[in-house]
Design a protein around this motif. Structure first.
Motif, short mmCIF file in Angstrom:
data_model
loop_
_atom_site.label_atom_id
_atom_site.label_comp_id
_atom_site.label_asym_id
_atom_site.label_seq_id
_atom_site.Cartn_x
_atom_site.Cartn_y
_atom_site.Cartn_z
N THR A 137 0.69 -1.12 0.12
CA THR A 137 0.09 0.09 0.14
C THR A 137 0.66 1.31 -0.26
O THR A 137 0.78 2.33 -0.67
CB THR A 137 -0.78 0.21 1.42
OG1 THR A 137 -1.86 -1.28 1.14
CG2 THR A 137 -1.74 1.47 1.49
N GLN B 203 -10.37 1.33 -1.95
CA GLN B 203 -10.54 -0.02 -1.31
C GLN B 203 -12.24 -0.16 -0.84
O GLN B 203 -12.80 -1.18 -1.24
CB GLN B 203 -9.71 -0.13 -0.11
CG GLN B 203 -10.06 -1.51 0.49
CD GLN B 203 -8.77 -1.63 1.48
OE1 GLN B 203 -8.12 -0.76 1.71
NE2 GLN B 203 -8.77 -3.00 1.75
N ASP C 222 -6.21 -0.13 -4.93
CA ASP C 222 -5.84 -0.78 -3.71
C ASP C 222 -6.98 -1.79 -3.15
O ASP C 222 -7.90 -1.36 -2.77
CB ASP C 222 -5.53 0.10 -2.65
CG ASP C 222 -4.78 -0.42 -1.39
OD1 ASP C 222 -4.47 -1.79 -1.48
OD2 ASP C 222 -4.38 0.45 -0.46
#
Lengths: 324, 337
Positions: A58, A102, A183
């Motif tokens: 990340t 996300q 992500d």
């Protein structure tokens, strides 16, 4: 082919301790969350970055997006170094490299209609008002939220998780990016709707020739959407190359353990014991030499003395291990 | 094998301002002694509610509206609170979703284990101390770490510790709610291996509540598939996962990414589950099902279609012909929910 977005020997160090005793002694241990990462992805391609929590995947994404200051190394966009760009000079980069969030339930303002959510980035990037509506409709069609009218005046709570994640993707696409960085794009969604969102992502990439980077802990998922994969362990890329080849014949002992551990939805699985021991070492006091050596079933004395340099093991494949 | 837990027509409702939400609406299944049963389904299908209802750990707004759950000859639904409390820990124990919830952050891990062993188990301090060490060893933790605080443990170690806690008084059945969901794959596998070993060594039965078909395939002997508050299919893992009878199970299997399956696309199940406030009449999956027919407007009962393999679908006899169709994305694409 020049990659659209690339990392060149990227490193990011964070202060490891906030303990007062350390500060008073002037002792400031640092953690290298990302440690010399080099990777890149071209137009119309997808690269997966996989690894366990804390491996730096990340942080790598945040560095590539220029959301985090780089400690050393550089971020390249179309071959141009964008590491030093600040403020207004960064704006064209910001619109060209978009993040897909996300968690769709958190990523959207609950008080905004979908239309307003999609208008916001257009306004930020200075798209004239008379072009905004066309852009929004185009993005909605891309993510298969058709007809757009059925969604634009609604609020997030009126949509399902899968629809919300498509809105999140549409918000990235309205800016007409050249690259998207996602992500864990489907980790919050149920399995039955995941596949639909992944198909939409893949189609958008093909139709728009986007360069895509997916960050995930799930190698099985990466296999479906990324031709290439980079495996990270404690801030370093330990292996990279074509996804299918790496899954079929992992070269690095860590990749081997990861592939062996990924659960498969079949009853007949002759999986044997995991070729790995222990848990992730402490980020601050990493072992000398190879960071994986204290968990590695194949570790030799040399692994303690010398960190293995990444080396080419086949066309397009790289691994960082003394044994390859 | 003898049934350790027999659940019949269990219904759990949540009271809301808009009326009762039928989170579990007539669930029936068995847990044979010494077996691991996977309770699988997507968010909102009622699997966690069901697991918690069996333990009697429910929010105030929830109540068991109907049905029975007979555990070692006693119905957990009608059992008075006091008798039920006697069962908890000793015969029936629970591993909550996040291991941090099982562990008190301001108490050393060992002290928490000691408390259960001495106060609930009636062991002497000396006996409890040696039992605590044995339990840590059993779940693959170093007994030296009994002196640690929960925050000093990694996620996997916390999950092992909360399993040790659940096993303290040697129960016959352990209910674990998404025990490996928050863990990385390698740690996930290690914790699942611990659970399989406990089953083999102690003959412990488990209910493993999970959304992950791969976890079921790896660790479970039997599986109960839930959809919108109902059990749609149940049976031995091999039969259910390899030859599913219900279209929802087929869809779930095809939507799940498989590391080793060559080529192929992920097949989405279009649409979303119905509201449980006003569930539709008839089969609850019909609106998303590519194989729905007129008869699906009637409720399909859960019947034994093959030996020990139950399904709630009017077309289960045709399952063998439907399975190849269900593997193609086009089949599901036309469904408007």
């Amino acid at each position: 082919m020049t990659p659209v977005i690339a990392a060149n020997d990227l490193t990011k160090a964070f202060p490891a301790s906030r303990r007062l005793s350390d500060l008073l002694r002037g002792h400031r241990p640092m953690v290298r969350a990302v440690n010399g990462v080099t990777l890149g992805v071209g137009a119309g391609r997808a690269l997966g970055i996989v690894g366990e929590s804390g491996c730096g995947k990340t942080t790598t994404a945040r560095l590539l997006l220029r959301l985090e200051e780089v400690t050393s190394g550089s971020v390249l966009f179309d071959g141009q170094d964008v590491t030093a760009l600040r403020g207004k000079a960064l704006l064209p980069f910001r619109s060209s490299v978009q993040l897909v969030f996300q968690n769709p339930f958190d990523a959207l303002n609950p008080r905004f209609t979908i239309r307003r959510t999609l208008t916001e980035p257009l306004r930020n990037f200075g798209i004239p008002p008379d072009q905004q509506d066309a852009r929004i409709r185009e993005a909605m069609a891309r993510v298969r939220l058709d007809p757009a009218e059925a969604y634009l005046d609604r609020h997030p709570h009126e949509l399902s998780g899968g629809q919300l994640q498509r809105v999140v993707l549409a918000r990235a696409l309205v800016a007409h990016p050249r690259a998207i960085i996602a992500d864990e794009p489907v980790s919050m969604l149920d399995v039955s709707v995941r596949a639909g969102v992944l198909n939409v992502l893949r189609r958008a990439r093909d139709e728009l020739q986007l360069a895509a980077i997916y960050i995930s802990h799930d190698l099985a998922l990466i296999r479906y959407v990324c031709e290439e994969v980079a495996v990270m362990y404690l801030g370093r890329v330990v292996e990279s190359g074509p996804t299918a080849e790496i899954i079929a014949a992992p070269a690095h002992p860590y990749t081997r353990a990861l592939v062996a551990a990924v659960p498969v939805p079949r009853v007949d699985q002759d999986r044997g014991a995991l070729p790995i021991q222990g848990g992730l070492p402490d980020q601050v006091n990493q072992p000398s030499g190879c960071a994986f050596r204290d968990r590695c079933p194949l570790a030799m004395p040399r692994c303690a003395e010398e960190a293995p340099a990444p080396r080419s093991i086949a066309p397009g494949r790289m691994a960082a291990c003394h044994l390859v | 094998m003898a049934s350790l837990l027999t659940v019949r027509d269990l219904a759990v409702h949540y009271a809301t301002a808009a009326g009762p939400v039928r989170a579990v609406d007539g669930a029936s299944f068995d847990v044979p002694a010494g077996s691991i049963v996977g309770l699988v389904g997507e968010s909102g299908c009622g699997k966690s509610t069901l697991g918690r209802a069996l333990m009697g750990v429910m929010p105030r707004s929830a109540r068991i509206a109907a049905g029975s759950a007979v555990f070692e000859g006693q119905d957990l639904v009608t059992l008075p609170d006091k008798a039920r409390k006697e069962l908890l820990w000793r015969r029936l124990s629970f591993v909550p979703q996040t291991a941090m919830n099982a562990l008190d952050p301001v108490q050393r891990v060992g002290a928490q284990l000691m408390e259960v062993l001495t106060e609930r188990g009636g062991l002497s301090r000396a006996a409890a101390a040696s039992r605590a060490e044995a339990l840590f060893t059993l779940v693959g933790l170093d007994p030296k770490r009994l002196r640690d605080w929960p925050h000093q443990f990694s996620g996997g170690m916390r999950q092992r510790a909360s399993i040790a806690l659940a096993l303290a008084l040697d129960p016959a059945l352990m209910i674990a709610d998404e025990p490996v969901t928050a863990l990385d794959v390698i740690v996930q596998r290690q914790v699942l291996d611990v659970m399989k070993e406990l089953q083999a060594r102690l003959g412990l039965a488990m209910i493993l509540v999970t959304h992950d078909v791969a976890v079921v395939a790896y660790a479970c002997d039997r599986v109960v598939v839930m959809y919108a508050g109902r059990v749609v299919e149940s049976g031995p893992v091999r039969a259910v996962l390899e030859a599913p009878l219900h279209p929802y199970t087929m869809g779930l299997m095809n939507a799940f990414p498989d590391l080793e399956r060559a080529g192929g696309e992920l097949v989405p199940i279009e649409g979303s589950p119905p509201s449980l406030l006003n569930p539709p009449k008839g089969c609850r999956f019909a609106a998303r099902c590519p194989f729905a027919v007129a008869r699906c407007a009637e409720d399909p009962p859960l019947v034994e279609d093959a030996p020990d393999h139950h399904a709630a679908c009017w077309r289960s006899a045709e399952a063998a012909a439907l399975r190849p169709q269900a593997a193609r994305a086009e089949t599901w694409a036309g469904v408007v929910a």
